[in-house]
Scaffold this motif. Structure first.
Motif, short mmCIF file in Angstrom:
data_model
loop_
_atom_site.label_atom_id
_atom_site.label_comp_id
_atom_site.label_asym_id
_atom_site.label_seq_id
_atom_site.Cartn_x
_atom_site.Cartn_y
_atom_site.Cartn_z
N TRP A 7 0.84 -1.20 0.00
CA TRP A 7 0.00 0.00 0.00
C TRP A 7 0.88 1.25 0.00
O TRP A 7 1.83 1.35 0.78
CB TRP A 7 -0.91 0.01 1.24
N HIS A 8 0.52 2.19 -0.85
CA HIS A 8 1.26 3.44 -0.93
C HIS A 8 0.40 4.47 -1.66
O HIS A 8 -0.64 4.14 -2.24
CB HIS A 8 2.58 3.25 -1.71
N SER A 9 0.85 5.73 -1.61
CA SER A 9 0.28 6.74 -2.49
C SER A 9 1.46 7.57 -2.97
O SER A 9 2.60 7.33 -2.57
CB SER A 9 -0.75 7.60 -1.75
N HIS A 10 1.18 8.55 -3.83
CA HIS A 10 2.30 9.26 -4.45
C HIS A 10 2.38 10.71 -4.01
O HIS A 10 1.36 11.38 -3.88
CB HIS A 10 2.19 9.17 -5.97
N GLN A 11 3.59 11.14 -3.79
CA GLN A 11 3.83 12.55 -3.44
C GLN A 11 3.50 13.45 -4.63
O GLN A 11 3.52 12.99 -5.78
CB GLN A 11 5.31 12.75 -3.14
N ALA A 48 -4.59 6.13 -1.95
CA ALA A 48 -3.85 4.91 -1.60
C ALA A 48 -4.22 3.77 -2.53
O ALA A 48 -5.38 3.57 -2.86
CB ALA A 48 -4.19 4.51 -0.16
N HIS A 49 -3.20 3.02 -2.96
CA HIS A 49 -3.44 1.84 -3.80
C HIS A 49 -2.36 0.80 -3.55
O HIS A 49 -1.30 1.10 -2.99
CB HIS A 49 -3.55 2.22 -5.27
N ALA A 50 -2.66 -0.43 -3.96
CA ALA A 50 -1.73 -1.54 -3.81
C ALA A 50 -2.04 -2.54 -4.91
O ALA A 50 -3.03 -2.38 -5.63
CB ALA A 50 -1.90 -2.18 -2.43
FE LIG Z 1 1.52 3.63 -7.32
#
Ligand SMILES: [Fe+2]
Ligand SMILES: O=C(O)CCC(=O)C(=O)O
Length: 413
Positions: free
Chosen positions: A234-238, A338-340
């Protein structure tokens, strides 16, 4: 000056690291690099396409005639009525995502899949070749003294984002920056993928998502997930520009930011379980928390960042969604959402995807943040007016210091 002369004039022991956007930091550029980047673009273009790659039709090597042919031969990539019917701007802003199912035309599904397979083949071809044949000096780097191990190469074959690149010891970062590796900026290697990048229907989709006619390009990658893929965390982007990690915001304020629209294109779709599919959390973007909103798996996400968190607009509990998409689908994802990626079973077929990320200016300052990944050769051509005007405009944030307000790297404040 031809390529041989370039090499003779460069002291190869003293080549400094090429900045992310060398044309944005031109005044501060080391003389060795500025000399290299003052040459005619043909030399650098050739260096990014070593002979052993046998890809002489690469868009980076195109003549004006080739660009004209791209325009003349374009056909629809999207069924726009299906797309427009599914896209709701207000919902996109509240959710942080727009899931657009079956929007590619049947021909585009076929061509897109073929193009992604070819791009992957090119990536694999480079991995399996002898990197000593690469003209490293022309890429602005001392030839590496270390190589990837056979295990590292075997592990990376067939997939994306697997090559080790915490440093540039074996030259991976250099090959990434210059898009010698086709997984990074594949549109520069495969004509259909360049067609998509500049396609009026793709740009129309970006205008719908970012609500402006002034669209800029940020990055493009292959996202190939093969059988046995372990899944993506799981992460999101700056975004940069001082809007990351600034706490929860309203939908109205969110629109003003210099947002990026990650446009994930899945010509063959995927199933919800064990198929390398996309997972997402609607409403998570409004928390603007790329640093905190992270977890290695769903369980940790539920127990951690997600626990008891309510959607700031709908006041519903935030929840994880495992998408299942039919062929010809596209997902638009706003910067901080957020996506994974789900793992992929050993008996499953490869999941094909390309990401095209576009962005807009900060509505308050008018500035556009520097491009994340426009390879130097493309910035050079754009700056010199050697590309069709649509590309020159899309690539502006890789060379126009006025547009970026003097900022030189993505994610800076
Ligand atoms: Fe991504
Ligand atoms: O592979 C995917 O579907 C998404 C990949 C992703 O999150 C990324 O490239 O940032």
């Amino acid at each position: 000056m031809d390529e041989t002369n370039i090499k003779q004039n460069i002291d190869t022991d003293a080549i400094p690291v090429m900045p992310q956007n060398p044309f944005l930091s031109w005044e501060a550029l080391d003389p060795v690099l500025s000399q290299l980047l003052s040459q005619p673009s043909d030399g650098l273009a050739q260096a990014t396409r070593p002979d052993f790659m046998h890809n002489s039709h690469s868009p980076v090597l195109w003549s004006d005639d080739n660009w004209d042919q791209l325009e003349t031969n374009r056909s629809d990539i999207f069924d726009m009525s299906t797309l427009v019917e599914q896209f709701d701007y207000d919902r996109f802003l509240v959710d942080g995502y727009a899931v657009l199912e079956r929007v590619m035309t049947p021909e585009a599904i076929h061509e897109w899949t073929t193009a992604l397979k070819y791009g992957q083949q090119l990536n694999d071809r480079l991995l399996l070749s002898d990197w000593r044949q690469i003209d490293w000096q022309a890429l602005g780097r001392t030839p590496p003294t270390e190589s990837l191990t056979a295990d590292e190469i075997n592990h990376a074959l067939g997939g994306s984002q697997i090559l080790p690149q915490s440093d540039d010891r074996a030259g991976v970062k250099t090959l990434r920056q210059h898009s010698v590796l086709a997984e990074y900026f594949p549109a520069g290697h495969v004509s259909f993928l360049m067609n998509v990048l500049t396609h009026p229907q793709m740009l129309q989709l970006q205008q719908m998502c970012l609500r402006t006619d002034r669209i800029y390009f940020d990055h493009n990658q292959l996202l190939t997930r093969t059988a046995g893929y372990a899944g993506g965390a799981w992460h999101s982007h700056q975004i940069g520009g001082g809007v990351d990690d600034q706490g929860v915001t309203s939908v109205l304020e969110y629109q003003l930011q210099p947002n990026l629209n990650l446009t994930l294109c899945y010509p063959q779709g995927f199933e919800a379980a064990n198929d390398g599919g996309l997972k997402l959390i609607r409403g998570s973007h409004l928390f603007r928390d790329p640093t905190g909103c992270r977890a290695s798996n769903d369980d940790r996400m539920r127990k951690g960042w997600l626990a008891k968190r309510l959607h700031p607009v709908t006041e519903q509990l935030l929840k994880i969604e495992h998408l299942s998409l039919p062929p010809g689908s596209v997902v638009c994802c706003l910067s901080h959402a957020a996506h994974a990626v789900a793992a992929k079973g050993l008996n499953k077929d490869t999941r094909w995807c390309s990401i095209y990320c576009y962005k807009k200016a900060d509505d308050r300052s008018g500035y556009v943040l520097p491009a994340h990944s426009v390879p130097p050769i493309w910035a050079m051509k754009a700056k010199r007016g050697e590309l069709p005007s649509v590309l020159g405009q899309l690539f502006r944030s890789s060379f126009d210091q006025t547009l970026t307000g003097g900022r030189t790297t993505a994610y800076c404040v």
